[in-house]
Scaffold this active site. Structure first.
Site, PDB file in Angstrom:
ATOM      1  N   ASP A 116      -3.392   9.497   6.594  1.00 11.23           N
ATOM      2  CA  ASP A 116      -2.499   8.434   6.117  1.00 11.23           C
ATOM      3  C   ASP A 116      -1.077   8.923   5.920  1.00 11.23           C
ATOM      4  O   ASP A 116      -0.125   8.150   5.979  1.00 11.23           O
ATOM      5  CB  ASP A 116      -3.041   7.836   4.819  1.00 11.23           C
ATOM      6  CG  ASP A 116      -4.273   7.031   5.116  1.00 11.23           C
ATOM      7  OD1 ASP A 116      -5.369   7.614   5.109  1.00 11.23           O
ATOM      8  OD2 ASP A 116      -4.126   5.838   5.424  1.00 11.23           O
ATOM      9  N   GLN A 175     -15.719   1.683   5.106  1.00 11.43           N
ATOM     10  CA  GLN A 175     -15.039   1.620   6.410  1.00 11.43           C
ATOM     11  C   GLN A 175     -15.819   2.398   7.477  1.00 11.43           C
ATOM     12  O   GLN A 175     -15.720   2.098   8.669  1.00 11.43           O
ATOM     13  CB  GLN A 175     -13.620   2.203   6.307  1.00 11.43           C
ATOM     14  CG  GLN A 175     -12.634   1.366   5.526  1.00 11.43           C
ATOM     15  CD  GLN A 175     -12.569   1.776   4.068  1.00 11.43           C
ATOM     16  OE1 GLN A 175     -13.549   2.230   3.497  1.00 11.43           O
ATOM     17  NE2 GLN A 175     -11.417   1.600   3.445  1.00 11.43           N
ATOM     18  N   ASN A 220      -5.692  11.534   3.211  1.00 10.70           N
ATOM     19  CA  ASN A 220      -6.601  10.660   3.965  1.00 10.70           C
ATOM     20  C   ASN A 220      -7.582  10.046   2.966  1.00 10.70           C
ATOM     21  O   ASN A 220      -7.517  10.304   1.755  1.00 10.70           O
ATOM     22  CB  ASN A 220      -7.320  11.455   5.068  1.00 10.70           C
ATOM     23  CG  ASN A 220      -8.012  10.545   6.071  1.00 10.70           C
ATOM     24  OD1 ASN A 220      -7.414   9.582   6.553  1.00 10.70           O
ATOM     25  ND2 ASN A 220      -9.261  10.793   6.378  1.00 10.70           N
ATOM     26  N   LYS A 221      -8.470   9.232   3.487  1.00  6.85           N
ATOM     27  CA  LYS A 221      -9.422   8.500   2.643  1.00  6.85           C
ATOM     28  C   LYS A 221     -10.125   9.419   1.655  1.00  6.85           C
ATOM     29  O   LYS A 221     -10.508  10.539   1.994  1.00  6.85           O
ATOM     30  CB  LYS A 221     -10.438   7.810   3.574  1.00  6.85           C
ATOM     31  CG  LYS A 221     -11.528   7.006   2.907  1.00  6.85           C
ATOM     32  CD  LYS A 221     -11.009   5.964   1.944  1.00  6.85           C
ATOM     33  CE  LYS A 221     -10.048   4.977   2.561  1.00  6.85           C
ATOM     34  NZ  LYS A 221      -9.337   4.147   1.546  1.00  6.85           N
ATOM     35  N   ARG A 265       0.869  -1.183   0.000  1.00 13.75           N
ATOM     36  CA  ARG A 265       0.000   0.000   0.000  1.00 13.75           C
ATOM     37  C   ARG A 265       0.908   1.236   0.000  1.00 13.75           C
ATOM     38  O   ARG A 265       1.634   1.467   0.967  1.00 13.75           O
ATOM     39  CB  ARG A 265      -0.933  -0.007   1.219  1.00 13.75           C
ATOM     40  CG  ARG A 265      -1.888  -1.205   1.182  1.00 13.75           C
ATOM     41  CD  ARG A 265      -3.152  -0.964   1.934  1.00 13.75           C
ATOM     42  NE  ARG A 265      -4.035  -0.028   1.277  1.00 13.75           N
ATOM     43  CZ  ARG A 265      -5.066   0.560   1.879  1.00 13.75           C
ATOM     44  NH1 ARG A 265      -5.309   0.310   3.156  1.00 13.75           N
ATOM     45  NH2 ARG A 265      -5.839   1.392   1.222  1.00 13.75           N
TER      46      ARG A 265
HETATM   47  O1  MRU Z   1      -7.869   2.357   2.906  1.00 10.28           O
HETATM   48  P1  MRU Z   1      -7.834   2.432   4.413  1.00 10.28           P
HETATM   49  O2  MRU Z   1      -9.047   1.877   5.052  1.00 10.28           O
HETATM   50  O3  MRU Z   1      -6.555   1.863   4.973  1.00 10.28           O
HETATM   51  O4  MRU Z   1      -7.812   3.994   4.717  1.00 10.28           O
HETATM   52  C1  MRU Z   1      -7.699   4.426   6.048  1.00 10.28           C
HETATM   53  C2  MRU Z   1      -7.888   5.870   6.224  1.00 10.28           C
HETATM   54  O5  MRU Z   1      -7.965   6.618   5.287  1.00 10.28           O
HETATM   55  C3  MRU Z   1      -7.893   6.376   7.638  1.00 10.28           C
HETATM   56  O6  MRU Z   1      -8.686   7.491   7.744  1.00 10.28           O
HETATM   57  C4  MRU Z   1      -6.454   6.728   8.028  1.00 10.28           C
HETATM   58  O7  MRU Z   1      -5.594   5.661   7.812  1.00 10.28           O
HETATM   59  C5  MRU Z   1      -6.367   7.183   9.426  1.00 10.28           C
HETATM   60  S1  MRU Z   1      -6.421   5.823  10.534  1.00 10.28           S
HETATM   61  C6  MRU Z   1      -6.149   6.330  12.106  1.00 10.28           C
END
Ligand code: MRU
Length: 347
Positions: free
Chosen positions: A238, A197, A247-248, A92
């Site tokens: 992230d 999520q 972030n997401k 990732r």
């Molecule tokens: O694709 P994911 O589910 O790994 O994405 C996660 C996110 O975007 C979270 O908001 C981010 O990692 C913060 S977690 C404390």
């Protein structure tokens, strides 16, 4: 509130155990992972996900690689473990924590003089990273709780909770700490298309802890702000560079809407999520497969001939951020991350 860990090392079995986040909320399932290949698959499928949890998984992944690597001379052993670490690193690309956790363990074992000592050092460092992450989340929680009013309605996106960390959570850690300190907090969780999520994981863990949560579609967020239902937006991250917060996908949209409606936009993240070397244009935004968008369960919801773009993350410019809550303190707008980058343990 529930202190259950998201992932942990099973000493007897020599395996990495974790909660499979793809099964929630229908099924609580713990997976026992005994090989790096299986861990690569788990991270790619988002069985383990969320930036801090990926950092811990990367660290345990190197410990696992060391644990299963056959005995040979120490140089060949370290070279095999590094090769496995590089396979893990690219699973990732956007969350900085994965590489950070991997590098911390690799550095720890680099000068080991025997395989036995390398294995012990790797596991010790991975355990330390997991414990530090929980401690960071509690510190973030306490510092963030001070920012919230006594009665607050928050909007959050994706899952920045216990499931995304070793435990407790970053954004949801703030919610937990605020409630523990006697504040009344309720949460609107955006469902977070396409992998949900928010509706699957954020809602699940808040309900588990008895915290008031309402799930909305991602596209409803702006209207709730317009109706004065939301007091603040609170998300995780992230990767935080000097210029943006990754972030997401969908986070940027909330930040723009929050600014328009004069609502604070808070980011909660440990220092391990900061990246002083890169800027927005240097970071790869993960693009995931079309099926995540075109399928809903067994149904196909997009014509086969349509193109699909499935970005997993976006970038929010720093001038839309009201404050970043870290374990060392709160960075208020105008946010300048250099003040925390000078602290130790920062990339
Ligand atoms: O694709 P994911 O589910 O790994 O994405 C996660 C996110 O975007 C979270 O908001 C981010 O990692 C913060 S977690 C404390």
């Amino acid at each position: 509130m529930n202190g259950t860990a998201t992932l942990w090392w099973n000493k007897e079995a020599g395996s990495l155990c974790y909660i499979d986040q793809t099964s929630l909320p229908e099924k609580y399932r713990v997976v026992e992972c005994r090989s790096v290949g299986r861990l690569v698959k788990a991270i790619g499928r988002l069985e383990i996900r969320g930036a801090p949890a990926l950092g811990v998984a990367g660290a345990y992944g190197v410990a696992l690689a060391a644990h299963v690597c056959p005995k040979k001379n120490i140089d060949a052993f370290l070279s095999d473990v590094s090769r496995d670490a590089e396979i893990l690193r690219v699973t990732r690309p956007t969350a900085v924590n994965l590489g950070w956790g991997i590098d911390r363990v690799l550095q720890k074992i680099a000068s080991a003089d025997s395989i036995t000592s390398a294995r012990l050092l790797a596991l010790g460092e991975a355990e330390a990273i997991a414990h530090e992450d929980t401690a960071c989340c509690h510190a973030i929680g306490q510092k963030g709780a001070d920012l919230l009013h006594d009665k607050t309605t928050l909007l959050t996106h994706c899952n920045a909770g216990a499931l995304a960390c070793s435990s407790w959570g970053t954004a949801l850690g703030v919610v937990r700490s605020a409630i523990e300190s006697g504040k009344k907090v309720n949460v609107f969780a955006c469902e977070t298309r396409p992998l949900l999520q928010g509706s699957r994981l954020t809602a699940w863990e808040l309900i588990r802890d008895g915290i008031d949560v309402t799930v909305i579609t991602d596209s409803a967020a702006a209207y709730l702000m317009r109706k004065h239902i939301i007091d603040a937006v609170l998300v995780g991250a992230d990767r935080i560079t000097r210029d943006v917060v990754f972030n997401k996908i969908g986070t940027y949209m909330h930040a723009v809407c929050a600014r328009y409606h004069d609502i604070p936009f808070y980011v909660a993240a440990p220092l391990s999520t900061f990246d002083k070397q890169k800027r927005e244009q240097d970071v790869i935004i993960e693009e995931r497969n079309r099926e995540e968008v075109t399928r809903m369960g067994i149904r196909c919801v997009v014509p086969d001939a349509a193109r699909v773009k499935n970005y997993a993350f976006d970038a929010t410019p720093m001038d839309l951020v009201t404050a970043i809550i870290t374990e060392r303190g709160v960075l208020h707008a105008p946010v300048n991350i250099d003040s925390v980058l000078s602290m130790k343990n920062i990339r």
